[in-house]
Every structure is written in C-alpha cells, then in structure tokens.
Design a protein around this motif. Structure first.
Motif, PDB file in Angstrom:
ATOM      1  N   ALA A 240       0.832  -1.204   0.000  1.00 22.26           N
ATOM      2  CA  ALA A 240       0.000   0.000   0.000  1.00 22.26           C
ATOM      3  C   ALA A 240       0.874   1.264   0.000  1.00 22.26           C
ATOM      4  N   ALA A 241       1.926   1.246   0.815  1.00 23.64           N
ATOM      5  CA  ALA A 241       2.800   2.420   0.862  1.00 23.64           C
ATOM      6  C   ALA A 241       3.489   2.625  -0.482  1.00 23.64           C
ATOM      7  N   MET A 242       3.893   1.507  -1.092  1.00 19.32           N
ATOM      8  CA  MET A 242       4.564   1.594  -2.387  1.00 19.32           C
ATOM      9  C   MET A 242       3.632   2.175  -3.446  1.00 19.32           C
ATOM     10  N   VAL A 243       2.392   1.709  -3.466  1.00 17.34           N
ATOM     11  CA  VAL A 243       1.465   2.216  -4.474  1.00 17.34           C
ATOM     12  C   VAL A 243       1.207   3.709  -4.250  1.00 17.34           C
ATOM     13  N   ALA A 244       1.084   4.092  -2.984  1.00  7.71           N
ATOM     14  CA  ALA A 244       0.904   5.524  -2.690  1.00  7.71           C
ATOM     15  C   ALA A 244       2.082   6.321  -3.255  1.00  7.71           C
ATOM     16  N   ILE A 245       3.292   5.766  -3.084  1.00  2.87           N
ATOM     17  CA  ILE A 245       4.480   6.450  -3.599  1.00  2.87           C
ATOM     18  C   ILE A 245       4.475   6.474  -5.126  1.00  2.87           C
ATOM     19  N   TRP A 246       3.988   5.394  -5.736  1.00  2.00           N
ATOM     20  CA  TRP A 246       3.882   5.390  -7.204  1.00  2.00           C
ATOM     21  C   TRP A 246       3.057   6.587  -7.674  1.00  2.00           C
ATOM     22  N   TYR A 247       1.883   6.778  -7.044  1.00  2.00           N
ATOM     23  CA  TYR A 247       1.029   7.887  -7.471  1.00  2.00           C
ATOM     24  C   TYR A 247       1.748   9.219  -7.261  1.00  2.00           C
ATOM     25  N   PHE A 248       2.440   9.322  -6.134  1.00  2.00           N
ATOM     26  CA  PHE A 248       3.156  10.565  -5.840  1.00  2.00           C
ATOM     27  C   PHE A 248       4.256  10.812  -6.874  1.00  2.00           C
ATOM     28  N   LEU A 249       5.060   9.792  -7.144  1.00  2.52           N
ATOM     29  CA  LEU A 249       6.178   9.957  -8.076  1.00  2.52           C
ATOM     30  C   LEU A 249       5.674  10.234  -9.494  1.00  2.52           C
ATOM     31  N   ALA A 250       4.606   9.541  -9.896  1.00  2.00           N
ATOM     32  CA  ALA A 250       4.076   9.783 -11.239  1.00  2.00           C
ATOM     33  C   ALA A 250       3.697  11.250 -11.374  1.00  2.00           C
ATOM     34  N   ALA A 251       3.053  11.777 -10.339  1.00  2.00           N
ATOM     35  CA  ALA A 251       2.615  13.173 -10.412  1.00  2.00           C
ATOM     36  C   ALA A 251       3.803  14.117 -10.446  1.00  2.00           C
ATOM     37  N   SER A 348      12.908   6.728 -13.282  1.00  5.46           N
ATOM     38  CA  SER A 348      13.337   5.384 -13.682  1.00  5.46           C
ATOM     39  C   SER A 348      13.074   4.389 -12.558  1.00  5.46           C
ATOM     40  N   GLY A 349      13.289   4.840 -11.313  1.00  4.25           N
ATOM     41  CA  GLY A 349      13.014   3.961 -10.175  1.00  4.25           C
ATOM     42  C   GLY A 349      11.534   3.604 -10.117  1.00  4.25           C
ATOM     43  N   LEU A 350      10.691   4.596 -10.388  1.00  6.42           N
ATOM     44  CA  LEU A 350       9.249   4.347 -10.386  1.00  6.42           C
ATOM     45  C   LEU A 350       8.871   3.296 -11.428  1.00  6.42           C
ATOM     46  N   VAL A 351       9.350   3.496 -12.653  1.00  4.90           N
ATOM     47  CA  VAL A 351       8.950   2.589 -13.731  1.00  4.90           C
ATOM     48  C   VAL A 351       9.489   1.181 -13.471  1.00  4.90           C
ATOM     49  N   LEU A 352      10.748   1.094 -13.053  1.00 10.28           N
ATOM     50  CA  LEU A 352      11.300  -0.235 -12.763  1.00 10.28           C
ATOM     51  C   LEU A 352      10.519  -0.902 -11.636  1.00 10.28           C
ATOM     52  N   SER A 353      10.165  -0.119 -10.641  1.00 10.60           N
ATOM     53  CA  SER A 353       9.411  -0.673  -9.520  1.00 10.60           C
ATOM     54  C   SER A 353       8.074  -1.231  -9.999  1.00 10.60           C
ATOM     55  N   VAL A 354       7.374  -0.472 -10.851  1.00 13.37           N
ATOM     56  CA  VAL A 354       6.078  -0.951 -11.362  1.00 13.37           C
ATOM     57  C   VAL A 354       6.271  -2.242 -12.152  1.00 13.37           C
ATOM     58  N   ILE A 355       7.282  -2.251 -13.018  1.00 20.16           N
ATOM     59  CA  ILE A 355       7.478  -3.430 -13.869  1.00 20.16           C
ATOM     60  C   ILE A 355       7.902  -4.637 -13.035  1.00 20.16           C
ATOM     61  N   ILE A 356       8.903  -4.435 -12.171  1.00 16.57           N
ATOM     62  CA  ILE A 356       9.425  -5.579 -11.418  1.00 16.57           C
ATOM     63  C   ILE A 356       8.357  -6.119 -10.479  1.00 16.57           C
ATOM     64  N   TYR A 405      13.621  12.535  -4.314  1.00 21.18           N
ATOM     65  CA  TYR A 405      12.814  13.747  -4.153  1.00 21.18           C
ATOM     66  C   TYR A 405      12.749  14.207  -2.705  1.00 21.18           C
ATOM     67  N   VAL A 406      12.857  13.243  -1.790  1.00 19.22           N
ATOM     68  CA  VAL A 406      12.842  13.609  -0.369  1.00 19.22           C
ATOM     69  C   VAL A 406      14.095  14.405  -0.012  1.00 19.22           C
ATOM     70  N   LEU A 407      15.229  14.039  -0.608  1.00 16.80           N
ATOM     71  CA  LEU A 407      16.476  14.746  -0.274  1.00 16.80           C
ATOM     72  C   LEU A 407      16.354  16.246  -0.571  1.00 16.80           C
TER      73      LEU A 407
END
Ligand code: HEM
Ligand SMILES: [Cu+2]
Lengths: 573, 52
Positions: A240-251, A348-356, A405-407
């Motif tokens: 759930a946390a990962m998916v929330a981050i996906w939406y955040f990163l996509a935006a 790139s981290g977002l896309v790889l995360s979704v695919i993997i 992005y947090v940094l």
C-alpha cells in the motif's frame, strides 16, 4: 488553527505545501535510521549471496544462519518500517497542510523503535538469537530479543495511531477541505493494514516472550497462524505504501494524472478488506489447517486484492502515459515512453518498480500462492525469488526512487553523486531481477531456501542435483552482487547528501544545478481542462493497453505452465 | 469547511472514503473473522492424533 502556529510552518518553494517543521524532523530521523538498517542488511546480503553460490560457499553454517537472521530483520522489518514511518509523517500532516498533533509522542515512538531495533540486533550479533526473523518455536531466542521486537512494534503502532489522530484533528481544524489526497488515502490504507499487522504482533510476541522466560507453553501451529498474521500482513503495508508512492512519483516526475479517483480509492479499499488474509499462503502445507480455510483465504477472497493490484498496475502507467501526452508527447503509441525522463532516478526507479513488482512479482505471487501449485514451490528458493522482486525490486526500489525527491524537498539538500544517482535504480533493479530469476529457477530444480548446503553433501540418502544448478547459481550470484552494489550506491548517495550535501537554494533551482531532479527544477503542470486535454482524454492510453495485454498473456502462460508441471508429480495411467 | 447541506450531496462511497475509523473497523473484522478466528477454530477442532 491559530496564526502563531501557521507562522512556524515552512512553505515549500516547489510544491507550495505548508510543512510543519516538527513533522519534517521526524521524517528525517526515521529516514536516516532506515538507511542505516538497510546498510546492515546489504552487508549481510553479500555474505548470503556468497554462501548460497556453491562455488564460493563463503560462510560456515552457523554464520550463514546468523547472517540470514540479521538480513531478514534489518531489511524486512527495520529498514522498511522506519521508512514507512517517514511516509506516514509525510502523508499526514505534510500532504494535507496540517500540523503534527503531538510531536512529543512522535519522539517517544521513535525512541522505542530505535531501542527495540538495537536490542534485537545486539542479540543477533551476540549469537543469542539464531532463529531467523520468523523465530518459529521450538527455536528459542534470548528473552531480550522478543522484548526488543515488542518495543519496536509498540513504537510503530504509536506512529500509526498518531497518523490517524493527525488525519482527524487536521480535518476538524480545517487544514484541508473535501477529501484527503489520494496519496494520503494510500497511506491510510497502509496504516490500517499496519494496525491489523501489529495487533497480530502483540497477540503472538507477548506470549512468545512469556514462553521464552518459561511462563507459558507454546503451540507451534498456533504460533505459525498468528505470526503470519503479522509477517505477511506487514508485506501488505509495504504494497500500500509503495502504491501511494507510485502515485506521488508519477505526479511529481511527469505530471501523471489519476485516471479515476473513485476507482483508485476503491482499489485501496479492496486492499484494506481482502489483502491481509493472504497470510494463509504461508500455511498452505501445514497439516493443521483445512482445505476450505486455505483456499478461501489464498484464492477466492484474496483475488479481490489481486484485482486491486491489477487496477493500480493499470492506472499508474496509464496515468503516466496521459501525463506525458498532456505535456505534448502525443505522437504514435509509445512516443510518451521513449521521451520520458529516463535519467531522472525518481522516474526510472518508479517505472522499474512498477514493472518488477507487477510483472515479475505479481505473476509469480499469484501462481505460487495457489493452494495446489504451492506444493511444488513451498520452501524452495522460488519463494525468496518471488519476494525479492516484490518487496525489494518493488517496494525498496520505490522507496529509493522517492528518496531522490525527499532529499531536495525535505532535507533541502542537493543529491550527491548525481551522475551515479542516475544509474543507481538501473543497477539495483536489474541486479535484483536477475537474482530473483536465478532463485526462481533454482527453486524449480528443488533447491531449498534457508539451506546452507545446496549439494546435500551430508544427507542420509544421496540427492541428485541437476547440472543446470551450477549455471543458475552463477546467474543468482552475479545478480545478487549487482543488487548489493546498487544498494551500496544508494547508501553512499543518501548519506553524503544528508550530511555533506549542498543546500537547495532558489538560485540553484533557477540555474538548474546538478543534484536536483527535473520535477524539483520545474514541477510538471497539472492541467485539467481545455482543448488539448479533451483530445488527450479522448485518445486514452493506447500504449498502456498494449502493455497490459502483454502482461496478461505472460500471466496466462506462466500460470498454465505451472499447472502442467504440477501434473507431472503424479503420473496418471 | 463544508456545511451540512453540502454534506447531504456527498455520495455514500465518498463518505466511506472519508471515514478512516470505519475502514479500520471493516479491515479488522474481515481479517479476524476469516483468517484468525476461523484459523484458530481449525486448529482447536483437530482430533487428537492416535499414537503410532
Ligand atoms: C540488496 C540486495 C539484496 C540481496 C543481494 C539479497 C539476497 C538475499 C539472499 C541471498 C537471501 C537468502 C536466501 C536463502 O538462502 O534462503 C535473502 C533472504 C531474504 N531477504 Fe534479501 N537480499 C537483498 C535485499 C533485501 C531487501 C531490501 C529485503 C527486504 C526489504 C530482503 C528481504 C529478505 C528476506 C525476508 C529474506 C529471507 C530471510 C529468511 O529466510 O529468514 N532482502 N536475501
Ligand atoms: Cu506472504
């Protein structure tokens, strides 16, 4: 909210969010400790890879199990959960422009978690807890080990309750009106699952602690049942946390849109209701549990949660595609993908995360979690092969991506070693995928997980190991080392940025200085009306549709092949 | 803030999304009923094994 409190807030120059500095400090502290735990975990991982790779076989049996315990705990429990605490503080109050209701409570919780983690690691290092992170009775660790886990869990539960308080109090005080943002809703989902998880944790670890000091009997089957209510559900906090981050990163990376709030939120609700019961897949070969219980919990009902994952697995890429098309990449089916910001590690981290996660993790998970098929996968290396592409290639990689992005946004530091940062998600993601594939195939050849000697040299009966295993072990080893290098790159980048990084200034952003990801330099605009928008919406997401059908085809083939393999177990006729 | 009149127009699905504690309750209910309690019943209703 009184004006004096408002004045203490920092207004983010990039996102315009009002940030409560007290929440910000807790985000920082939790994230830093998470990275420290990750470093311990990676160090142990190197030892494990070099042991399971039979050509090297570095550690002796004792040390292998100690490293395995250390790795499981520091990665799966400490790294992931500390990071999730940071995510919760970010989702509320920061994303809802609110205040942290009780900073003091946040600090107590943090202290409990740190003390707990130190106690546990100390016991493991001293050799008083060689029980693996599952600590199945009758294996017994030092009582302080269980106490450490309990303190850690109480701390985590406190953060979760604080998060609920934050949502409710800030709503009442009017920090946000209408619905909470989708990302916060995703974090709420994670928080609810965390309560389910931690209640099971309390139910099992308190009795186990009493058992360890000789005050109680312990039933091994009951332990396994309740433990996995904790052990597996905690993986769903990650999802759930990962998916929330996906939406955040996509935006934030490409102006990704949310196709349909209602559908995405409904998918999160399906997680809340149906995902935790999948814990039963850990008990699929346990003699104590009946078939109806197993099948209901791991198939029928749980498929509603799989449906939810497939919804997110579609809406996130489709949202990225639409975001890209809105930014003008409208040519052809895949122009949006070709011209995406591939050198932004957040993207790139977002896309790889979704695919993997979706492709490798989802397909293998649903298949081996099937009651019948599980018998050919249970306790083989296929299992770690599966979860290293979910919790590592999926969740951990998403956490790394969002760190870029947090940094700059929270720590206010430019990302150090920017050139290396651009490569890091690829090295880590590709490495872990290769390792996962290697493990999966090794498992298919019958190589067990959690086993020091893959050759079965001292077994009472001769065991024939297929010759392909040697080759596969090299694949596994090289992938594992590559992932470890990617992990160490991440640690170096994070630590140097936090402690020695250049500060983010207005001038740096304006001049496009290095170490600032594109979404920070220029937040992608979110346009919701106009002719261009209409056009894009009418065209839909044809590229994603094609990808989705490729995914479904692979899913069908993999699922079928496994039934076929299962059928070989019993020769009929 | 929304006034009560606006509130009436909010569809029930949306209202569900805005009630964290209700969602929490439902999540706990499903998990404990189907996994935990049913699981414990399975274990405690096992017949005693006969000695070999
Ligand atoms: C950095 C790259 C990583 C590498 C190279 C790696 C490698 C390994 C290896 C070789 C094993 C032992 C498998 C066995 O012998 O049964 C293992 C186990 C495990 N890993 Fe990782 N891992 C990595 C990262 C992670 C992360 C980030 C997590 C969690 C977030 C994780 C969670 C686990 C768990 C839970 C186990 C099972 C422990 C047990 O059986 O008790 N790993 N890993
Ligand atoms: Cu599981």
């Amino acid at each position: 909210m009184s004006a004096s409190i408002l004045e203490k807030f920092r207004v983010c120059g990039v996102t315009g969010l009002k940030v409560d500095p007290k929440a910000e400090t807790l985000i920082k502290m939790n994230a830093v400790v998470a990275v420290v735990c990750f470093l311990i975990g990676v160090s142990a991982a190197i030892g494990l890879v070099l042991t399971r790779w039979e050509a090297v076989h570095a550690l002796d049996a004792m040390m292998y199990y100690r490293f395995l315990t250390l790795h499981g705990l520091n990665m799966l429990i400490f790294f992931i959960i500390f990071f999730e605490m940071a995510v919760l503080y970010f989702a509320a109050p920061v994303l809802i422009n609110g205040r942290l209701p009780a900073p003091f409570v946040g600090w107590i919780a943090f202290a409990l978690m740190v003390i707990g983690a130190i106690m546990v690691d100390t016991m493991v290092f001293q050799g008083k807890a060689d029980v693996l992170f599952t600590s199945y009775p009758p294996l017994k660790a030092d009582p302080l080990y269980y106490l450490g886990i309990i303190l850690f869990a109480v701390g985590a539960l406190t953060v979760v309750l604080h998060f609920f308080g934050s949502l409710i109090i800030n709503k009442r005080e009017g920090s946000y009106t209408g619905g909470m943002p989708l990302v916060t809703f995703g974090a709420l989902t994670a928080a609810i699952i965390a309560v389910i998880t931690l209640l099971h944790g309390a139910l099992i670890y308190i009795p186990t602690f009493l058992w360890s000091i000789g005050l109680l009997e312990m039933d091994a089957q009951v332990y396994r049942l309740i433990f996995w209510g904790l052990g597996h559900s905690s993986q769903q906090i990650n999802v759930a946390a990962m998916v929330a981050i996906w939406y955040f990163l996509a935006a934030i990376t490409v102006g990704g849109v949310v196709l349909n709030e209602k559908i995405s939120r409904t998918a999160f609700v399906l997680y809340i209701l149906f995902i935790s019961m999948a814990s039963a897949h850990h008990l699929l070969v346990d003699p104590g549990m009946g078939a109806a219980w197993k099948v209901w919990n791991t198939s029928y009902a749980m498929y509603l949660a799989v449906l939810a994952s497939m919804i997110h697995g579609f809406t996130v890429p489709a949202g990225i595609e639409l975001g890209q098309r809105l930014r003008g990449y409208v040519n052809g089916t895949f122009d949006w993908l070709r011209r995406a910001p591939w050198s932004d590690p957040g993207f790139s981290g977002l896309v790889l995360s979704v695919i993997i996660f979706g492709f490798f993790g989802g397909i293998t998970g649903v298949t081996i979690g099937t009651e019948q098929i599980n018998i050919i996968a249970h306790n083989t290396l296929r299992i770690p092969g599966h979860f290293h592409v979910t919790v590592v290639g999926g969740t951990a990689l998403a956490f790394m991506a969002v760190t870029y992005y947090v940094l700059p946004l929270i720590f206010q530091r430019r990302v150090a070693f920017w050139g290396m940062a651009k490569l890091q998600p690829y090295v880590f993601g590709i490495g872990i995928t290769i390792m996962g594939i290697g493990m999966s195939f090794l498992g298919s050849f019958g190589i067990p997980r959690r086993h020091w000697d893959s050759t079965f040299a001292n077994a009472p009966f001769p065991v024939e190991v297929h010759p392909a295993v040697n080759l596969l072990q090299a694949v596994f080893g090289i992938g594992g080392l590559m992932a470890a290098v990617g992990g160490l790159m991440f640690v170096a980048i994070a630590v140097v940025s936090v402690f020695f990084g250049k500060r983010v200034t207005k001038e740096a952003i304006e001049s496009g200085a290095s170490g600032l990801p594109p979404g920070v330099l220029k937040l992608p605009a979110q346009t919701h009306s106009g002719v261009a928008v209409r056009k894009v919406h009418d065209a839909g997401a044809p590229g994603t549709m094609i990808l989705v059908f490729i995914f479904l085809a692979c899913f069908v083939v993999y699922y079928f092949v496994n039934w076929k393999v299962l059928s070989f177990l019993w020769k009929i006729g | 803030m929304t006034n009560p009149q606006d509130n009436q127009k909010v569809p029930w699905g949306q209202q569900l999304f805005e009630r964290p504690l209700l969602l929490l309750g439902l999540g706990l209910l499903v998990m404990f009923v189907f996994y935990t309690i049913w699981g414990l019943i399975e274990i405690f209703s096992l017949p005693q094994a006969t000695l070999p």
